[in-house]
Scaffold this motif. Sequence first.
Motif, short mmCIF file in Angstrom:
data_model
loop_
_atom_site.label_atom_id
_atom_site.label_comp_id
_atom_site.label_asym_id
_atom_site.label_seq_id
_atom_site.Cartn_x
_atom_site.Cartn_y
_atom_site.Cartn_z
N THR A 74 0.82 -1.22 0.00
CA THR A 74 0.00 0.00 0.00
C THR A 74 0.85 1.26 0.00
O THR A 74 0.35 2.35 -0.29
CB THR A 74 -0.95 0.02 1.22
N LYS A 75 2.15 1.12 0.30
CA LYS A 75 3.02 2.29 0.39
C LYS A 75 4.22 2.24 -0.55
O LYS A 75 4.76 3.28 -0.92
CB LYS A 75 3.53 2.45 1.83
N ASN A 76 4.65 1.03 -0.94
CA ASN A 76 5.92 0.89 -1.67
C ASN A 76 5.79 0.04 -2.93
O ASN A 76 6.73 -0.66 -3.30
CB ASN A 76 6.98 0.26 -0.76
#
Length: 243
Positions: A74-76
């Motif tokens: 979700t972030k990377n």
Amino acid sequence: MTNDEVVIEIRELKKIYRGSKTPALSNISLSIQRGSIFGLLGPNGAGKTTMIRILCGLLQTTSGDVFINGYSITKNIRLIRNFIGVVPQEIALYPTLTAYENLSVYGGIYGLHGHELKKRINELLILAGLEKNRHIQVKKFSGGMKRRLNLIAGILHKPEIIFLDEPTVGVDVQSRTAIITSLKEINRDGATIIYTSHYLEEAEELCNFIAIIDKGKVISQGTLAEIKQVHYNKEKSLEEIFL
């Protein structure tokens, strides 16, 4: 080839499609070890493709998260895409190009060029048993040959982790054998493989860890021996246990 290092950690993964009241995936948590061949098994519509698409960053979660090599999808996700390979269920090839030309195009997308790309293409054509067909247009290939080419197109860049969604669906016995043999060889070279299928007999031969899902939920997981132990059916096949 396996060790105790967790390469993929799935935590409370949930997916509900817009307009649906029933989750496609319902709070799934799983750990996948580096170097394993992990089979995600179940009938059509069980949620296998949804999970693979989330793991590859092609589909957003409703809730929960997945960590690949310690990085959150979700972030990377852009970083994660550098070390994963994806072989979709759909044939993702250019029909009017030859096998060699298709692999050249995909190699360029992955940033491979010159001698390095040529060497890699030759290695994979031999691995897939397609070296004699390298200069034939893909539209003239059988379904099984397309599946084999589709597989090696997704692994040209030597990814650490490979996601395969039903890689042998609808192929002849010869091509299925070639694909399974290729996957074992790729795994021996160090790649972690996450593989979906509804062919349980095939998965029993290939996978060293299995999760069976149905209606978006994990109904059993472990090594084949562990699953048989849990269900008190040590002499039965995986398909018999599932049924």
